[in-house]
Design an enzyme around this catalytic site. Structure first.
Site, PDB file in Angstrom:
ATOM      1  N   SER A   1      79.696  21.415  52.852  1.00  0.00           N
ATOM      2  CA  SER A   1      78.595  22.387  51.762  1.00  0.00           C
ATOM      3  C   SER A   1      77.650  23.251  52.632  1.00  0.00           C
ATOM      4  O   SER A   1      77.527  24.058  51.663  1.00  0.00           O
ATOM      5  CB  SER A   1      77.650  21.026  51.779  1.00  0.00           C
ATOM      6  OG  SER A   1      76.781  20.935  51.751  1.00  0.00           O
TER       7      SER A   1
ATOM      8  N   LYS B   1      69.942  21.475  52.896  1.00  0.00           N
ATOM      9  CA  LYS B   1      70.108  22.182  52.031  1.00  0.00           C
ATOM     10  C   LYS B   1      69.400  23.100  52.177  1.00  0.00           C
ATOM     11  O   LYS B   1      68.195  23.399  52.476  1.00  0.00           O
ATOM     12  CB  LYS B   1      70.338  21.234  50.856  1.00  0.00           C
ATOM     13  CG  LYS B   1      71.499  20.280  50.572  1.00  0.00           C
ATOM     14  CD  LYS B   1      72.956  21.200  50.493  1.00  0.00           C
ATOM     15  CE  LYS B   1      74.212  19.533  49.780  1.00  0.00           C
ATOM     16  NZ  LYS B   1      74.372  19.128  51.116  1.00  0.00           N
TER      17      LYS B   1
END
Length: 226
Positions: A147, A185
């Site tokens: 990701s 993230k």
């Protein structure tokens, strides 16, 4: 005991070095010994090495150390024969030892679907001290998932994390979601909300209340093994 060709080659290398200060090339050796191909020179060099007369130096082009000479040859002193030596490029930095610090690898961190919180040391990794911020605690994590690939973070990379509970909007952080999910993230603050953004369009941004996310540290470095 050396064959005539082996002795001739050894003496040719030695005399050439004594005269010119540089070794002969394989082509020059071939011509001096009247051989048809350089493969014959390779075989003679290997034979001389196996018999202990020379030693080839690893990772250096055309570099040979003469260890000994046949009996009867006077005035021999071992020295390195080194060819293809060039001056370093302009502006090249000198090679020097770099200090490193061993950091604990605290298991894997999800760069994809969050995984359970990380709390145990799985291994250790040596990290250059220049990558670390002085006076701060650091740890490392192995990345699992894709990701964050658009941020240059791939599956299997080791990320170096500066331990801490605060981060600026835009920092890439280790986020603990609702005390049981850990993920890597980019953090964005929006009023009383926190968005955890992926760096891959295949993954959606997740938005939480401020009290649902705890920052565990922020990214300061990355180690990749090929």
């Amino acid at each position: 005991m050396l064959t005539r060709k082996q002795r001739d080659l050894l003496e040719f290398i030695h005399k050439r070095m004594q005269k010119d200060g540089v070794p002969p090339s394989f082509d020059e050796m071939k011509e001096a010994l009247d051989l048809r191909s350089k493969s014959g020179i390779h075989r003679l060099i290997t034979a001389l090495e196996e018999r202990g007369f020379i030693r080839r130096l690893a990772h250096r082009a055309r570099a040979i150390e003469i260890v000994k000479m046949p009996e009867g040859m006077e005035g021999f002193a071992p020295r390195v024969i080194e060819g293809d030596r060039r001056d370093p490029p302009a502006g090249a930095l000198s090679v020097r030892a770099a200090a490193a610090t061993e950091l604990p690898v605290m298991g894997k961190i999800a760069a994809g679907v969050p995984i359970e919180a990380i709390s145990q040391v799985a291994a250790h990794v040596a990290v250059p001290q220049q990558m670390l911020n002085s006076g701060q605690n650091h740890y490392a994590l192995e990345v699992k998932g894709d990701s964050m690939i658009d941020a240059g973070i791939n599956d299997g990379d080791i990320v170096v994390i500066e331990e801490g509970t605060t981060a600026d909007s835009g920092d890439i952080v280790v986020a603990l979601v609702e005390d049981h999910e850990a993920t890597l993230k980019r953090l964005r603050r929006k009023g009383g909300m926190i968005a955890l953004e992926a760096a891959n369009p295949a993954y959606e941004t997740r938005v939480f209340r401020d009290d649902q996310v705890k920052v565990q540290g922020k990214l300061v470095g990355l180690i990749r093994t090929y």
